[in-house]
Design a protein around this motif. Sequence first.
Motif, PDB file in Angstrom:
ATOM      1  N   LYS A  78       0.840  -1.204   0.000  1.00  0.00           N
ATOM      2  CA  LYS A  78       0.000   0.000   0.000  1.00  0.00           C
ATOM      3  C   LYS A  78       0.874   1.253   0.000  1.00  0.00           C
ATOM      4  CE  LYS A  78      -3.896  -2.064   2.445  1.00  0.00           C
ATOM      5  NZ  LYS A  78      -4.628  -2.088   3.728  1.00  0.00           N
ATOM      6  N   GLN A  81       2.434   1.670  -3.425  1.00  0.00           N
ATOM      7  CA  GLN A  81       1.417   2.139  -4.375  1.00  0.00           C
ATOM      8  C   GLN A  81       1.113   3.619  -4.144  1.00  0.00           C
ATOM      9  OE1 GLN A  81      -1.791  -0.575  -3.720  1.00  0.00           O
ATOM     10  NE2 GLN A  81      -0.874  -2.205  -4.946  1.00  0.00           N
ATOM     11  N   HIS A  82       1.076   4.029  -2.881  1.00  0.00           N
ATOM     12  CA  HIS A  82       0.841   5.446  -2.562  1.00  0.00           C
ATOM     13  C   HIS A  82       1.960   6.308  -3.135  1.00  0.00           C
ATOM     14  CE1 HIS A  82      -0.033   9.068  -0.285  1.00  0.00           C
ATOM     15  NE2 HIS A  82       1.204   9.026   0.209  1.00  0.00           N
ATOM     16  N   ALA A  84       3.929   5.555  -5.600  1.00  0.00           N
ATOM     17  CA  ALA A  84       3.886   5.472  -7.057  1.00  0.00           C
ATOM     18  C   ALA A  84       2.822   6.404  -7.615  1.00  0.00           C
ATOM     19  CB  ALA A  84       3.613   4.036  -7.485  1.00  0.00           C
ATOM     20  N   LYS A  85       1.679   6.499  -6.943  1.00  0.00           N
ATOM     21  CA  LYS A  85       0.582   7.339  -7.449  1.00  0.00           C
ATOM     22  C   LYS A  85       0.875   8.820  -7.252  1.00  0.00           C
ATOM     23  CE  LYS A  85      -3.024   3.920  -6.663  1.00  0.00           C
ATOM     24  NZ  LYS A  85      -4.174   3.546  -5.824  1.00  0.00           N
ATOM     25  N   THR A  86       1.473   9.153  -6.115  1.00  0.00           N
ATOM     26  CA  THR A  86       1.626  10.575  -5.795  1.00  0.00           C
ATOM     27  C   THR A  86       2.961  11.171  -6.215  1.00  0.00           C
ATOM     28  OG1 THR A  86       2.402  10.013  -3.585  1.00  0.00           O
ATOM     29  CG2 THR A  86       0.036  10.438  -3.855  1.00  0.00           C
ATOM     30  N   THR A  89       2.618  13.566  -9.244  1.00  0.00           N
ATOM     31  CA  THR A  89       1.927  14.837  -9.001  1.00  0.00           C
ATOM     32  C   THR A  89       2.710  15.746  -8.068  1.00  0.00           C
ATOM     33  OG1 THR A  89       0.665  13.841  -7.212  1.00  0.00           O
ATOM     34  CG2 THR A  89      -0.339  13.835  -9.394  1.00  0.00           C
ATOM     35  N   GLU A  95       9.394  13.364 -13.354  1.00  0.00           N
ATOM     36  CA  GLU A  95       8.435  12.488 -14.030  1.00  0.00           C
ATOM     37  C   GLU A  95       9.114  11.571 -15.036  1.00  0.00           C
ATOM     38  OE1 GLU A  95       4.588  13.063 -16.861  1.00  0.00           O
ATOM     39  OE2 GLU A  95       4.848  14.454 -15.216  1.00  0.00           O
ATOM     40  N   THR A 101       7.324   3.158 -10.078  1.00  0.00           N
ATOM     41  CA  THR A 101       6.446   2.749 -11.169  1.00  0.00           C
ATOM     42  C   THR A 101       5.587   1.585 -10.710  1.00  0.00           C
ATOM     43  OG1 THR A 101       8.136   1.276 -12.004  1.00  0.00           O
ATOM     44  CG2 THR A 101       8.053   3.477 -12.972  1.00  0.00           C
ATOM     45  N   PRO A 102       4.309   1.646 -11.006  1.00  0.00           N
ATOM     46  CA  PRO A 102       3.426   0.561 -10.584  1.00  0.00           C
ATOM     47  C   PRO A 102       3.784  -0.784 -11.208  1.00  0.00           C
ATOM     48  CG  PRO A 102       2.151   2.465 -11.290  1.00  0.00           C
ATOM     49  CD  PRO A 102       3.591   2.734 -11.618  1.00  0.00           C
ATOM     50  N   GLN A 110      -2.423  -6.459  -6.287  1.00  0.00           N
ATOM     51  CA  GLN A 110      -3.686  -5.869  -5.874  1.00  0.00           C
ATOM     52  C   GLN A 110      -4.494  -6.850  -5.034  1.00  0.00           C
ATOM     53  OE1 GLN A 110      -3.887  -2.761  -6.529  1.00  0.00           O
ATOM     54  NE2 GLN A 110      -2.138  -2.725  -7.894  1.00  0.00           N
TER      55      GLN A 110
END
Length: 148
Positions: A78, A81-82, A84-86, A89, A95, A101-102, A110
């Motif tokens: 988790k 993944q957090h 990787a997602k943020t 942004t 970037e 990277t997921p 998942q």
Amino acid sequence: MQSWTSEMWQTALIGLVIGVILGYLILRFTKGSVKKQVQTETELKQLKNQVATQQQELEKHFAESAELLKNFAQDYQKLYQHFAKTSATLMPETENKALFTPNLLPENAQDEKTELEVITPETSLANHKDNPPKDYSEGSSGILKAEK
């Protein structure tokens, strides 16, 4: 019916006395071994109960440890993944570097039922049989070292 003579009474009385003496001696000599046997059986039962208790505690310990490790792995996924997602942004200038990277996660990350690889001595040896340990020296040392 015959009447008992004094010799018969004496023989019976001597037999009774010898029987009582033999019974006492047998009881005296076997009484210690019986006590010892009862004590040994009691100790054996106590030890069996102790082993059973320790086995239950070990099973409980390993079940709790497995659950904690499973939770740890899920929390780590988790967290990754957090990040990787943020990361894209929050840090747009990195970037193109793709820090998180997921696709580095397993395909089934998942799922909550992700299987962890179990390393056994056989798999460890199979994976490393071509690569010797890195703590070997390059050659002989000390007295056995060849002169150059």
